[in-house]
Design an enzyme around this catalytic site. Structure first.
Site, PDB file in Angstrom:
ATOM      1  N   ASN A   1      33.414 -24.547  38.011  1.00 31.28           N
ATOM      2  CA  ASN A   1      33.775 -23.619  39.075  1.00 31.28           C
ATOM      3  C   ASN A   1      34.822 -24.175  40.024  1.00 31.28           C
ATOM      4  OD1 ASN A   1      31.935 -21.734  38.158  1.00 31.28           O
ATOM      5  ND2 ASN A   1      30.295 -22.436  39.486  1.00 31.28           N
TER       6      ASN A   1
ATOM      7  N   SER B   1      28.241 -20.430  35.138  1.00 33.83           N
ATOM      8  CA  SER B   1      26.857 -20.588  34.687  1.00 33.83           C
ATOM      9  C   SER B   1      26.355 -19.337  33.965  1.00 33.83           C
ATOM     10  CB  SER B   1      25.943 -20.928  35.861  1.00 33.83           C
ATOM     11  OG  SER B   1      25.953 -22.284  36.152  1.00 33.83           O
TER      12      SER B   1
ATOM     13  N   HIS C   1      17.918 -22.080  39.678  1.00 35.01           N
ATOM     14  CA  HIS C   1      19.048 -21.840  38.791  1.00 35.01           C
ATOM     15  C   HIS C   1      18.595 -21.631  37.352  1.00 35.01           C
ATOM     16  CE1 HIS C   1      22.747 -22.952  36.518  1.00 35.01           C
ATOM     17  NE2 HIS C   1      23.378 -22.419  37.547  1.00 35.01           N
TER      18      HIS C   1
ATOM     19  N   ASP D   1      18.297 -27.191  32.296  1.00 37.75           N
ATOM     20  CA  ASP D   1      18.613 -26.733  33.643  1.00 37.75           C
ATOM     21  C   ASP D   1      17.605 -27.320  34.634  1.00 37.75           C
ATOM     22  OD1 ASP D   1      19.484 -24.782  35.839  1.00 37.75           O
ATOM     23  OD2 ASP D   1      20.639 -24.047  34.136  1.00 37.75           O
TER      24      ASP D   1
END
Length: 408
Positions: A196, A260, A97, A62
Site C-alpha cells: 500500500n 489486502s 484483519h 494473518d
C-alpha cells in the site's frame, strides 16, 4: 502507531498488513458477507456457476480468524499461533484483519474451507522488536516461514498472505523465500498483496517480491489502479481493493481498502480454479490468471501487472491450462565456464582522482542527511502488521482524493 485516513506505512524495519480496515459502524450480522461492486468487476456470478471452491482449503496467514463469525461458522480450522505474543481470541488486537480476509476469500469461493495460521498481529505496538525477530531468526524461526510450511503440511490448496513489508533495509528473508519454494514444489500456489505504498515511496514488499509468489495489486471502481496500490515490476495481476465489505472480529461487517482484500479475493478465485481442475500447478495458475486478465490497452505494466482478474474466464480456462514448462531440464551448454569465456576485454581511461574525491565527499554528506531523515521519521524499529483505515470518499471519476503522507 499513527493512522491517517486511508492507511499507514510501516517504517524501515516494519512488516505491515496491507489491508486498511474501515471505521464505519458495523452492520448487523448476516449469513454471508455482502458482495458489492467487486462481484461484477470479477465476473463472479458466472464464475460461481462453474465452481464454488468445493474441496479446496485456503490457508489465510494473518492475524487470526474469528471462526464463530456468522459468515465463517463451520468453514474455519484454526492452526497454530506462530507469533506467540500471548494474545488470544477475544482480544481486540486478535483477528481483526485476518477475519476480514477470510470472509473475502469465502465471498468468492463459498464452499471452500479456511485454514487460519496466525503469523502477525493487528497492531504494530504489540509486535516483537526487530532485535527480537533477529533472535528468532538466529534460532531458525520465522513466523511467516513456519506458517507457510505448516499450511503446506496440513492440506492447504492455496496460500493467501494479505501482508507485506514497507522497508528499505533487510526485508528479504532467506527462510521465507525457501518456504515459498517449499510450497511451490508441493504444488500449492502462493499469493500476496502488492503493498500500500503506491502514494508514497513504492517500497518493495515481501512476500510479494519473492520469486514464484503471485503479487496482487488493487483496483478501484472504475478499473484503474487504486492510488495506494504499490507500483512495482513484481505485480502479476490485480483485483478490487476499494470499499470491500468484509467481516469484523466483533461479528459485523466493515468496508476495507487495500491490496489486502485484493489478495484475498484473488485467492478465492484461485480456489475456484483449483476446484475446477485440482491438477493445476502453481505455474499454470499464474499463467491462466495472466492469460485471462483484462489486459490494459498498453499491455502489462508495473501498475496492475497484466490487468484485473476475470474470474469467469480464469475458471473456464482452468479446464485446459497451458503446459507447465517449469520442470527441471538438463543443462546443455558448456561443461564449465573457465577462462576464456568469450567476453571481450575492454580498457578504461585512468580515473581522475580529484573528481572521484569530490564526488565521494558529496555522496557521503548526502548519505548522512538521508540516514538522519530516516531516523527522524522512524517511530520504532519494528516489523509487524499495520492497521486498516476506512475508505475515503471518492473524488471525480472514482479517483481517491489526495492524501497526506503515510505515518507509521
Amino acid at each position: 502507531m499513527k493512522l491517517r485516513t486511508i492507511g499507514i506505512r510501516a517504517t524501515c524495519t516494519t512488516l505491515a498488513l496491507t489491508g486498511l480496515l474501515g471505521t464505519l459502524a458495523t452492520t448487523p450480522a448476516q449469513a454471508a458477507t455482502p458482495v458489492g461492486w467487486e462481484g461484477q468487476a470479477l465476473g463472479l456470478s458466472a464464475a460461481q456457476q462453474q465452481s464454488q471452491g468445493e474441496g479446496m482449503t485456503v490457508a489465510v496467514l494473518d492475524s487470526g480468524v474469528m471462526e464463530n463469525h456468522p459468515a465463517l461458522k463451520g468453514r474455519v480450522t484454526t492452526g497454530p499461533d506462530f507469533l506467540e505474543d500471548g494474545l488470544e481470541p477475544g482480544d481486540p488486537k486478535w483477528g481483526q484483519h485476518g477475519t476480514a480476509m477470510a470472509s473475502d476469500v469465502l465471498k468468492v469461493a463459498p464452499k471452500a474451507k479456511i485454514l487460519s495460521v496466525r503469523v502477525i498481529d493487528d497492531e504494530q505496538d504489540e509486535t516483537p522488536d526487530i532485535e527480537d525477530l533477529k533472535d528468532l531468526r538466529n534460532q531458525g524461526k520465522s513466523p511467516i516461514a513456519e506458517g507457510i510450511q505448516y499450511a503446506v503440511d496440513h492440506g492447504a490448496d492455496v496460500i493467501s498472505m494479505s501482508l507485506g513489508s514497507s522497508d528499505w533495509f533487510n526485508t528479504y528473508a532467506a527462510e521465507e523465500s525457501a518456504a515459498v519454494d517449499y510450497a511451490l514444489v508441493a504444488g500449492v500456489p502462493v499469493l500476496a498483496s502488492a503493498g500500500n505504498s503506491g502514494d508514497g515511496l513504492n517500497s518493495v514488499s515481501y512476500p510479494a517480491g519473492y520469486a514464484g509468489v503471485i503479487a496482487v495489486a488493487a483496483t478501484q471502481q472504475n478499473g484503474t489502479r487504486a492510488e495506494f496500490s504499490t507500483v512495482h515490476t513484481y505485480n502479476d495481476i490485480a483485483a478490487p481493493g476499494v470499499a470491500i465489505t468484509s467481516a469484523t472480529n466483533t461479528g459485523g461487517y466493515k468496508p476495507v481498502n487495500g491490496t489486502s482484500p485484493a489478495c484475498a479475493l484473488a485467492a478465492g478465485v484461485v480456489a475456484l480454479m483449483k476446484a475446477k481442475n485440482p491438477k493445476l500447478t502453481p505455474a499454470q495458475v499464474n499463467d491462466v490468471l495472466i492469460a485471462t486478465a483484462q489486459r490494459p490497452a498498453g499491455g502489462g505494466s508495473a501498475l496492475l501487472g497484466y490487468g484485473p482478474i476475470n474470474a469467469n474466464a480464469a475458471v473456464k480456462a482452468s479446464a485446459s491450462p497451458p503446459k507447465d514448462e517449469t520442470a527441471p531440464a538438463a543443462y546443455e551448454g558448456k561443461e564449465h565456464f573457465a577462462t576464456p569465456d568469450g567476453t571481450p576485454k575492454s580498457t578504461h581511461p585512468a580515473l581522475e582522482q580529484e573528481l572521484v574525491m569530490t564526488g565521494g565527499a558529496a555522496a557521503g554528506v548526502g548519505l548522512v542527511a538521508v540516514i538522519g531523515g530516516v531516523l527522524l521519521v522512524r517511530s520504532g524499529r519494528r516489523r509487524g502488521p499495520a492497521a486498516m483505515a476506512a475508505p475515503a470518499p471518492m473524488g471525480p471519476a472514482g479517483m481517491m482524493p489526495p492524501q497526506g503522507p503515510y505515518s507509521g
